[in-house]
Scaffold this active site. Sequence first.
Site, PDB file in Angstrom:
ATOM      1  N   GLU A 118       0.859  -1.160   0.000  1.00 60.90           N
ATOM      2  CA  GLU A 118       0.000   0.000   0.000  1.00 60.90           C
ATOM      3  C   GLU A 118       0.910   1.228   0.000  1.00 60.90           C
ATOM      4  O   GLU A 118       1.796   1.337   0.847  1.00 60.90           O
ATOM      5  CB  GLU A 118      -0.867  -0.004   1.273  1.00 60.90           C
ATOM      6  CG  GLU A 118      -1.935   1.039   1.178  1.00 60.90           C
ATOM      7  CD  GLU A 118      -2.712   1.228   2.478  1.00 60.90           C
ATOM      8  OE1 GLU A 118      -2.587   0.392   3.390  1.00 60.90           O
ATOM      9  OE2 GLU A 118      -3.419   2.243   2.569  1.00 60.90           O
ATOM     10  N   ARG A 172       5.976 -12.796   9.176  1.00 60.38           N
ATOM     11  CA  ARG A 172       6.451 -11.425   9.063  1.00 60.38           C
ATOM     12  C   ARG A 172       7.814 -11.289   9.708  1.00 60.38           C
ATOM     13  O   ARG A 172       8.104 -11.967  10.683  1.00 60.38           O
ATOM     14  CB  ARG A 172       5.489 -10.604   9.916  1.00 60.38           C
ATOM     15  CG  ARG A 172       5.011  -9.358   9.358  1.00 60.38           C
ATOM     16  CD  ARG A 172       4.044  -8.735  10.356  1.00 60.38           C
ATOM     17  NE  ARG A 172       4.029  -7.322  10.097  1.00 60.38           N
ATOM     18  CZ  ARG A 172       3.400  -6.774   9.064  1.00 60.38           C
ATOM     19  NH1 ARG A 172       2.701  -7.523   8.253  1.00 60.38           N
ATOM     20  NH2 ARG A 172       3.467  -5.480   8.856  1.00 60.38           N
ATOM     21  N   LYS A 228       4.706   1.034   8.916  1.00 57.24           N
ATOM     22  CA  LYS A 228       4.787   2.328   8.240  1.00 57.24           C
ATOM     23  C   LYS A 228       4.133   3.425   9.064  1.00 57.24           C
ATOM     24  O   LYS A 228       4.567   4.562   9.032  1.00 57.24           O
ATOM     25  CB  LYS A 228       4.131   2.219   6.857  1.00 57.24           C
ATOM     26  CG  LYS A 228       5.017   1.513   5.855  1.00 57.24           C
ATOM     27  CD  LYS A 228       4.318   1.353   4.516  1.00 57.24           C
ATOM     28  CE  LYS A 228       3.329   0.227   4.573  1.00 57.24           C
ATOM     29  NZ  LYS A 228       2.577   0.014   3.346  1.00 57.24           N
TER      30      LYS A 228
HETATM   31  P1  ATP Z   1       3.135  -2.007   7.584  1.00 51.13           P
HETATM   32  O1  ATP Z   1       2.336  -2.544   8.719  1.00 51.13           O
HETATM   33  O2  ATP Z   1       4.563  -1.899   7.850  1.00 51.13           O
HETATM   34  O3  ATP Z   1       2.553  -0.780   7.000  1.00 51.13           O
HETATM   35  P2  ATP Z   1       1.827  -3.602   5.695  1.00 51.13           P
HETATM   36  O4  ATP Z   1       1.694  -5.059   5.842  1.00 51.13           O
HETATM   37  O5  ATP Z   1       0.644  -2.743   5.918  1.00 51.13           O
HETATM   38  O6  ATP Z   1       3.071  -3.152   6.525  1.00 51.13           O
HETATM   39  P3  ATP Z   1       1.880  -3.386   2.867  1.00 51.13           P
HETATM   40  O7  ATP Z   1       2.347  -2.217   2.139  1.00 51.13           O
HETATM   41  O8  ATP Z   1       0.455  -3.713   2.844  1.00 51.13           O
HETATM   42  O9  ATP Z   1       2.430  -3.217   4.324  1.00 51.13           O
HETATM   43  O10 ATP Z   1       2.731  -4.676   2.520  1.00 51.13           O
HETATM   44  C1  ATP Z   1       3.183  -5.071   1.264  1.00 51.13           C
HETATM   45  C2  ATP Z   1       3.650  -6.476   1.363  1.00 51.13           C
HETATM   46  O11 ATP Z   1       4.762  -6.534   2.233  1.00 51.13           O
HETATM   47  C3  ATP Z   1       2.576  -7.358   1.960  1.00 51.13           C
HETATM   48  O12 ATP Z   1       2.508  -8.564   1.228  1.00 51.13           O
HETATM   49  C4  ATP Z   1       3.033  -7.582   3.357  1.00 51.13           C
HETATM   50  O13 ATP Z   1       2.601  -8.814   3.822  1.00 51.13           O
HETATM   51  C5  ATP Z   1       4.556  -7.491   3.231  1.00 51.13           C
HETATM   52  N1  ATP Z   1       5.149  -7.077   4.485  1.00 51.13           N
HETATM   53  C6  ATP Z   1       4.907  -5.960   5.185  1.00 51.13           C
HETATM   54  N2  ATP Z   1       5.595  -5.946   6.328  1.00 51.13           N
HETATM   55  C7  ATP Z   1       6.315  -7.090   6.356  1.00 51.13           C
HETATM   56  C8  ATP Z   1       7.234  -7.673   7.283  1.00 51.13           C
HETATM   57  N3  ATP Z   1       7.545  -7.074   8.405  1.00 51.13           N
HETATM   58  N4  ATP Z   1       7.782  -8.865   6.968  1.00 51.13           N
HETATM   59  C9  ATP Z   1       7.469  -9.478   5.815  1.00 51.13           C
HETATM   60  N5  ATP Z   1       6.622  -8.997   4.912  1.00 51.13           N
HETATM   61  C10 ATP Z   1       6.039  -7.813   5.174  1.00 51.13           C
HETATM   62 MG    MG Z   2      -0.724  -1.596   6.098  1.00 49.95          MG
END
Ligand code: ATP
Ligand code: MG
Length: 755
Positions: A31, A258, A268
């Site tokens: 995102e 994760r 983020k």
């Molecule tokens: P954040 O909580 O940091 O904003 P998110 O999961 O909302 O992370 P997205 O932008 O939706 O972030 O994630 C893009 C991809 O990266 C998704 O497939 C998510 O599962 C993966 N991802 C995000 N954070 C991690 C992490 N800490 N370890 C592994 N994969 C991750």
């Molecule tokens: Mg998110």
Amino acid sequence: MNESKDFLRTIVEKDLKSGKYKEVVTRFPPEPNGFPHIGHAKSIAINFGIARDYNGHCNLRMDDTNPTTEDTQYVEALKDAVKWLGFDWGKSVYFTSDYFSKLYEYAVKLIKMDKAYVDSLDEETMREYRGTVTEPGKRSQYAQRSIEENLDLFERMKNGEFKDGAHVLRAKIDMSAANMKMRDPLLYRIKHAHHFRAGDAWSIYPMYDFAHCLSDYMEGVSHSICTLEFENNRDIYDWVLDTLDLEPPRPYQHEFARLGMNYTVMSKRKLLELVEGEQVNGWDDPRLPTIAGYKRRGYTPKSILTFCDQIGIAKANSMVDVAQLEFCIRDDLNPKVPRVMCVLDPLKITIENYEGSEEIDAPYYPHDVPKEGSRKIPFSGELYIERDDFNENPPKGYFRLTPEQPVRLRHGYIIACKEVIKDDSGNITEIKAIYYPDSKSGSEDTSGIKVKSAIQWVSVAEAKTVEVRLYDRLFKVEEPEGMEDINPDSLQVIKDALIEPAVINEKPDERFQFERQGYFYADPVDYTDETPVFNKIVGLKDSWGKKKKTTKDESKPQAKKVQVDGEVAPMTELQQLLFDKYTSEFKLNREVANTLARDEYLSTFYEKALCVLNSPIALANLVTNEVARELKQKQVNELKFNTTQVAQLVKMMDDETISSKIAKQVFEEMANTGEDPEQIVESKGLVQISDPAKILPIIDDIIAKNPDNVEKFRAGNTKLLGFFVGQVLKSTGGKANPKVVNTLVQQQLSEPERC
Ligand code: ATP
Ligand code: MG
């Protein structure tokens, strides 16, 4: 490719072999609401890595369904990160917003199948109707709307006729499903907001659970790989695709753990807080775990990919030690980058028997590295060395320059101290030295002088002034909870470090090893010829954890017996004695022992308290944390409490009368008023609660209020244990006994369905 296959690659191979898919198509679907971090690097490495390993394709798709938080600058940052890590998404970047019309059509199709309805319950009632883990939910009365009415309302939602929150579109699944996610999940919500790509065309936006699976399908994705917290969403993913009866093949979702890392925050949202709160200098601040931050700091893509490879792909969440990432960058740079000399805190040396000047030819790379290249280092009778490479009263084991002990100047001669010059306040301002002409490095040393180490230096006349930025961990604690855990010393800027001229004139590389200091990177943004700026990437060895005792750096010639770590001031003999006693006899950890031993007041205080109460570890912790903090704000004679009171306080912790959390509160009160801790505990009713009969109802209440988290916990997200324990402690004002709470919470959460 990995030698031992991970579970995702095993699935992919099986699916290719069985002919389920002709080609592997994965996607990385961030995102665009923040800069990507090291966790995203893991996801990028997995998705693009699998596509590469099986000759498939990986799409880069911006999951931009939430207009209020998204922005093009984040899209660019995400593209940069993927590119920098060395991956290629092909012709174009995809955006979920490009599918808004298609998604709308799919929603209409569901309505026509009587599989979706417009619900108009207010938020609170909707939550109430959802039920709990232990009780089924109840379907909204609006679910009975006719297909025509639903079609009409949905269209009008799209046309912007209703306010935010007035209606939602929900899937008609099962309000008593054991998986609470399946209790008629939301598919669309009304949101009057400007979208950074779609503009004002839409007043409704699809929910993740609806948009994601269909975007995957439309792009021909075969393996939709996501993190564990989406495990329970998989049922919706499958329901949407199956119900719409789409032409095969369709994608399937697979979850992995994760990445979590200590001493930092990762989401983020939290990173945004740091950036907006100006705790750091922008998203690419080298202290942040963002890809942009690592890039700016000087990490290489290779080191990050190696790290991702090392931590592997698993099904259980875990916390990785940041020291492992630091190991990867050291390991990458060690054989690659030139080794040069830079002095951070200069102390002048005048060599009285040296006249004129010369240039010393010195290799950039050590002998065991398969790289060639050398530079000339100007040498003269006026040099700078590192201030702490000289010690007038050296402790045992100090191998560098002292009034009695000569030292080798790296690549140069051996020198010996003749005289120490001081200013009026007793600070050393200069060392008068002599050199041994027969001792030159590289030629046969016939001086017969024995030294135990070689130190870095620069020549006064030719040295260049540079700015050096030293970074430390952004947080003081392994699992930071908030801004209060920020390390106030995470950035140290040295404006006038001195470096040998070849580094600036020849620019042999962007990354360097500054000998005995660490690895450094020419800052890609602020470096100019007038003011060269270098970022410290990482130290030469792990100075935090001290877990890994040997790194490759220690194979350096001088490293065996020599004290390489020039950063720490040596201890006096007494301090060393105390330190040894504290670590070996009292079993204190080295950091605590170090703090105590080096501070005369703290160690005296500690020893006195020990006479009252024999509890060395607990006392040491309280003295080095709480007492030391008081002393930062007050003079010794202003303290309102004494050693006996501190001992009393620790005793109450030891016999579990109070929790350690409460102890902090009591300490504060005691420090302010001078009242006895026992009295404070008594009058404020702070005695610890350890009776399960008192704690259990609180736990049950919290379990009932957080069905989502209970569900996630039971689905394997055991990290949430901390959440529950924290909630219980919070609701008892910190009085509940954490050990008891921990056991009880685990027990209550592992009982599946209770009546
Ligand atoms: P954040 O909580 O940091 O904003 P998110 O999961 O909302 O992370 P997205 O932008 O939706 O972030 O994630 C893009 C991809 O990266 C998704 O497939 C998510 O599962 C993966 N991802 C995000 N954070 C991690 C992490 N800490 N370890 C592994 N994969 C991750
Ligand atoms: Mg998110």
